[in-house]
Enzyme design. Structure first.
Site, short mmCIF file in Angstrom:
data_model
loop_
_atom_site.label_atom_id
_atom_site.label_comp_id
_atom_site.label_asym_id
_atom_site.label_seq_id
_atom_site.Cartn_x
_atom_site.Cartn_y
_atom_site.Cartn_z
N ASN A 43 0.80 -1.23 0.00
CA ASN A 43 0.00 0.00 0.00
C ASN A 43 0.83 1.28 0.00
O ASN A 43 0.29 2.36 0.18
CB ASN A 43 -0.95 -0.01 1.20
CG ASN A 43 -1.73 -1.31 1.28
OD1 ASN A 43 -1.50 -2.09 2.19
ND2 ASN A 43 -2.59 -1.57 0.32
N ASP A 80 -5.88 -3.36 -2.48
CA ASP A 80 -5.89 -1.94 -2.83
C ASP A 80 -4.43 -1.48 -2.93
O ASP A 80 -3.98 -0.64 -2.15
CB ASP A 80 -6.65 -1.15 -1.76
CG ASP A 80 -6.98 0.26 -2.21
OD1 ASP A 80 -6.88 0.55 -3.42
OD2 ASP A 80 -7.33 1.09 -1.34
N VAL A 130 1.11 6.91 -0.23
CA VAL A 130 0.35 6.01 0.64
C VAL A 130 -1.05 5.81 0.07
O VAL A 130 -1.73 6.76 -0.27
CB VAL A 130 0.25 6.60 2.07
CG1 VAL A 130 -0.55 5.70 2.98
CG2 VAL A 130 1.64 6.85 2.64
N CYS A 131 -1.45 4.54 0.01
CA CYS A 131 -2.81 4.20 -0.42
C CYS A 131 -3.63 3.83 0.81
O CYS A 131 -3.48 2.75 1.37
CB CYS A 131 -2.77 3.04 -1.41
SG CYS A 131 -4.40 2.62 -2.05
N LEU A 132 -4.45 4.76 1.25
CA LEU A 132 -5.32 4.56 2.41
C LEU A 132 -6.65 5.22 2.05
O LEU A 132 -6.68 6.40 1.72
CB LEU A 132 -4.69 5.21 3.65
CG LEU A 132 -5.41 5.06 4.97
CD1 LEU A 132 -5.48 3.59 5.40
CD2 LEU A 132 -4.70 5.87 6.06
#
Length: 183
Positions: A91, A131, A98-100
């Site tokens: 992620n 994701d 950052v993938c959040l």
């Protein structure tokens, strides 16, 4: 004459933006989260340094530093986080993005910095292969969890995964003689 004085008086007083005031309030209301350390200057809550030290999981014993920039239209727009060391994580891409979900589509002005800090810690405790920003790491986690674990350990020691070298992020001195990998 009185209108002129009040106009001059208000123009000489610095005005604080809504984003500044909200960020300052979020930081004042911050309740300590185990594994998270934050640093900022009280005069500038718009730039925050975040340190994540997971106590369990794949990334245990690592120290991961992030820079957080609060945008001028916060809380209407999410804060921006960037991971400083180059790490192997599904992620977080190689540039540190950052993938959040709460930093993207699920952001709401009612969310706080505290919740985002907890979300970033959660990425280290429970990385999400569904994701990804780093598709290779996500594929390894989803299909080859033992290889993923070895890759994380190698990367955290400053080693290579495939053709990519990562930054050393391990805390303390660990005897890593039993975890040498040759490729």
């Amino acid at each position: 004459m009185q209108k002129e004085r009040s106009a001059n008086k208000s123009s000489s007083t610095p005005t604080l933006s809504v984003a500044f005031l909200r960020a300052k309030k979020d930081l004042q209301d911050y309740e300590e989260i185990p594994g998270i350390t934050i640093e900022y200057q009280s005069s500038n809550p718009m730039q925050i340094n975040l340190k994540v030290k997971p106590s369990e999981g794949y990334y245990k014993n690592g120290i991961f530093k992030f820079k957080c920039e609060i945008p001028e239209d916060y809380p209407n727009r999410a804060p921006e986080f960037k991971c400083i060391p180059k790490i192997y994580h599904p992620n977080i891409d190689l540039e540190g993005h950052v993938c959040l979900n709460i930093l993207r589509n699920d952001w709401k002005p009612s969310l706080s910095l505290q919740l985002v800090f907890a979300g970033i810690l959660h990425l280290f405790l429970q990385p999400n292969p569904n994701d990804p920003l780093n598709k290779d790491a996500a594929n390894d986690l989803a299909k080859y969890p033992l290889d993923f674990k070895k890759n994380v350990e190698r990367a955290m020691m400053g080693g290579y995964v495939k053709d990519e070298q990562f930054d050393k992020v391990l805390e303390g001195n660990f005897n890593t003689a039993h975890t040498r990998y040759y490729y």
